[in-house]
Every structure is written in structure tokens, then in C-alpha cells.
Scaffold this motif. Structure first.
Motif, PDB file in Angstrom:
ATOM      1  N   VAL A  17     105.929 -45.609  53.608  1.00 57.45           N
ATOM      2  CA  VAL A  17     105.467 -44.816  54.754  1.00 57.45           C
ATOM      3  C   VAL A  17     105.032 -45.403  55.979  1.00 57.45           C
ATOM      4  O   VAL A  17     105.156 -45.140  57.100  1.00 57.45           O
ATOM      5  CB  VAL A  17     104.373 -43.798  54.257  1.00 57.45           C
ATOM      6  CG1 VAL A  17     103.717 -43.141  55.284  1.00 57.45           C
ATOM      7  CG2 VAL A  17     105.040 -42.851  53.132  1.00 57.45           C
ATOM      8  N   ARG A  18     104.428 -46.692  55.725  1.00 58.16           N
ATOM      9  CA  ARG A  18     103.777 -47.568  56.683  1.00 58.16           C
ATOM     10  C   ARG A  18     105.006 -47.841  57.730  1.00 58.16           C
ATOM     11  O   ARG A  18     104.799 -47.898  58.811  1.00 58.16           O
ATOM     12  CB  ARG A  18     102.723 -48.458  56.168  1.00 58.16           C
ATOM     13  CG  ARG A  18     102.174 -49.626  57.230  1.00 58.16           C
ATOM     14  CD  ARG A  18     101.687 -50.663  56.901  1.00 58.16           C
ATOM     15  NE  ARG A  18     102.576 -51.761  56.329  1.00 58.16           N
ATOM     16  CZ  ARG A  18     102.249 -52.674  55.648  1.00 58.16           C
ATOM     17  NH1 ARG A  18     101.114 -52.915  55.268  1.00 58.16           N
ATOM     18  NH2 ARG A  18     103.449 -53.384  55.248  1.00 58.16           N
ATOM     19  N   MET A  21     106.217 -45.090  59.923  1.00 58.41           N
ATOM     20  CA  MET A  21     105.468 -44.858  60.924  1.00 58.41           C
ATOM     21  C   MET A  21     105.800 -45.697  62.031  1.00 58.41           C
ATOM     22  O   MET A  21     105.614 -45.490  63.188  1.00 58.41           O
ATOM     23  CB  MET A  21     104.048 -44.686  60.423  1.00 58.41           C
ATOM     24  CG  MET A  21     103.967 -43.538  59.586  1.00 58.41           C
ATOM     25  SD  MET A  21     102.191 -42.983  58.926  1.00 58.41           S
ATOM     26  CE  MET A  21     100.981 -44.247  59.649  1.00 58.41           C
ATOM     27  N   ALA A  24     108.847 -45.132  63.872  1.00 55.60           N
ATOM     28  CA  ALA A  24     108.647 -43.934  64.586  1.00 55.60           C
ATOM     29  C   ALA A  24     107.829 -44.327  65.945  1.00 55.60           C
ATOM     30  O   ALA A  24     108.106 -43.591  67.077  1.00 55.60           O
ATOM     31  CB  ALA A  24     107.807 -43.045  63.876  1.00 55.60           C
ATOM     32  N   LEU A  25     106.879 -45.197  65.711  1.00 53.55           N
ATOM     33  CA  LEU A  25     106.286 -45.675  66.914  1.00 53.55           C
ATOM     34  C   LEU A  25     106.933 -46.361  67.936  1.00 53.55           C
ATOM     35  O   LEU A  25     106.858 -46.296  69.123  1.00 53.55           O
ATOM     36  CB  LEU A  25     104.986 -46.376  66.533  1.00 53.55           C
ATOM     37  CG  LEU A  25     104.252 -46.994  67.530  1.00 53.55           C
ATOM     38  CD1 LEU A  25     103.373 -45.930  68.391  1.00 53.55           C
ATOM     39  CD2 LEU A  25     103.269 -48.303  67.092  1.00 53.55           C
ATOM     40  N   ARG A  28     109.143 -43.690  69.726  1.00 54.51           N
ATOM     41  CA  ARG A  28     108.359 -43.287  70.797  1.00 54.51           C
ATOM     42  C   ARG A  28     107.977 -44.114  71.954  1.00 54.51           C
ATOM     43  O   ARG A  28     107.909 -43.650  72.973  1.00 54.51           O
ATOM     44  CB  ARG A  28     107.110 -42.620  70.162  1.00 54.51           C
ATOM     45  CG  ARG A  28     107.252 -41.854  69.116  1.00 54.51           C
ATOM     46  CD  ARG A  28     107.915 -40.553  69.430  1.00 54.51           C
ATOM     47  NE  ARG A  28     106.667 -39.766  69.969  1.00 54.51           N
ATOM     48  CZ  ARG A  28     106.864 -38.374  70.695  1.00 54.51           C
ATOM     49  NH1 ARG A  28     107.906 -38.185  70.927  1.00 54.51           N
ATOM     50  NH2 ARG A  28     105.739 -37.772  71.266  1.00 54.51           N
ATOM     51  N   HIS A 104     106.429 -56.453  60.907  1.00 54.69           N
ATOM     52  CA  HIS A 104     105.490 -55.554  61.337  1.00 54.69           C
ATOM     53  C   HIS A 104     104.883 -56.015  62.341  1.00 54.69           C
ATOM     54  O   HIS A 104     104.820 -55.566  63.532  1.00 54.69           O
ATOM     55  CB  HIS A 104     104.380 -55.165  60.254  1.00 54.69           C
ATOM     56  CG  HIS A 104     105.161 -53.876  59.424  1.00 54.69           C
ATOM     57  ND1 HIS A 104     104.649 -52.861  59.182  1.00 54.69           N
ATOM     58  CD2 HIS A 104     106.359 -54.159  58.751  1.00 54.69           C
ATOM     59  CE1 HIS A 104     105.346 -52.119  58.378  1.00 54.69           C
ATOM     60  NE2 HIS A 104     106.256 -53.023  58.086  1.00 54.69           N
TER      61      HIS A 104
END
Length: 189
Positions: A17-18, A21, A24-25, A28, A104
Motif C-alpha cells: 500500500v505504501r 501510494m 500515485a503521488l 499526480r 522510495h
């Protein structure tokens, strides 16, 4: 953490999930398509390598399971190879999942700076470390394949017992299912 796990949000799911996300960031914030594809490929490869590492870990554990557990006997004559290093073997999932941190951090640094070189470095580190971990454990699997058979282990136990010539031997068969088995053994002794 237990409450999250009770809701089926296990450690692996939380890491996934991290990662989603973060992707997705990045999307965006208008990251280039090539960076997003590379990130998705690296994170998918990382999780695939975690699954492979887990499968190899379970194969080693199954192979290293002996028919008896002995204490205070020198079993070196049975030819049992040394156990894998704790760095690779104990709490491995937590360590492996954290190998995504360079990717990350690199992606976050790239998003902040607007240059995509940190993302590439992070992706390379994550992929390289995950591959190195799997290769190291595969070497341990090769060594674990040389485990003696159950009959050879029993023969070595019998040889050791013949040398000690004990007056009493304790055979305790339900230790694996009983949490207080050592208390019960001590009471018998």
C-alpha cells in the motif's frame, strides 16, 4: 500492528500500500512516464524477489528439519551443515521488505528536485540488493541439500548415546504442541 494484522493488513500488504501510494503521488506530480514504468517494474520485481526468497527460505527450513531434537550431544559426526547466517534467515521478511527504501527515497528525491537521476540510483540499489539477497540464500539452499537423511541422524544419536551409556533417556514426543514442555521435562527430571 496486531489490530492491523487482524484486519488482514499484514506487513507485506502495508508495504504494498505504501508503494502504491508513492506511485500515485509520483503520477499526480507529473513524473515522466518512463520513470513511472521503471518504478512499477522495480517494485514489482522487488515483491517477486521477496516471494522467491520466502519460497527458498521455506525450502531450507523444511530440509533442515531433523527427525529428533537433542541437547548436549555433539552431532558434528552426522554431517549437518551449519545453519544459514541470521542476517539471511531470522526475521527475513522485515529485512527484505525494507530493501525498497532506496527506491522510495530516490523517487521522493527525484520528485523534490525535478531531476530523475536519484530515482535511477534508488531503483538500481533496491533491485541489486534484492537480487543479492536471493542469490545468497540460494547458496544456503545448495548447502542445505547436503543434509543427512533421518536414518543417518538417528544412527549418530544412537552412536552418541552408546558412548555415554546413560542410565535414563527421556523421549518426549509432544514438545512441539505444548508451550510448557520444558516445565514438564524438568518435573520428570
Amino acid at each position: 500492528m496486531r489490530r492491523l494484522a487482524a484486519l488482514q493488513l499484514t506487513r507485506t500488504m502495508r508495504f504494498a500500500v505504501r508503494t502504491v501510494m508513492l506511485l500515485a503521488l509520483a503520477e499526480r506530480l507529473d513524473a515522466p512516464g518512463a520513470v513511472l514504468v521503471a518504478a512499477l517494474a522495480v517494485f514489482a520485481a522487488h515483491f517477486t524477489l521477496v516471494v522467491l526468497f520466502t519460497a527458498v527460505h521455506h525450502a531450507i527450513r523444511r530440509r533442515r528439519t531433523l527427525p529428533v531434537v537433542v541437547r548436549n550431544l555433539d552431532m558434528s559426526g552426522a554431517g549437518i551443515p551449519q545453519s544459514p547466517p541470521a542476517l539471511l534467515y531470522r526475521r527475513f521478511l522485515r529485512k527484505l521488505l525494507h530493501l525498497d527504501l532506496p527506491a522510495h527515497a530516490g523517487l521522493l528525491a527525484a520528485l523534490a528536485a525535478g531531476t530523475w537521476q536519484p530515482a535511477g540510483i534508488g531503483f538500481a540499489l533496491t533491485a541489486g540488493l534484492a537480487v543479492a539477497a536471493v542469490m545468497a540464500l540460494l547458496g544456503q539452499l545448495r548447502r542445505a541439500r547436503r543434509m543427512p537423511s533421518g536414518d543417518e541422524v538417528i544412527a549418530e544419536v544412537n552412536r552418541q548415546l552408546a558412548g555415554y551409556r546413560p542410565e535414563v533417556a527421556l523421549y518426549f514426543s509432544f514438545a512441539a504442541v505444548s508451550r510448557d514442555f520444558m516445565y514438564q521435562v524438568n518435573m520428570w527430571i
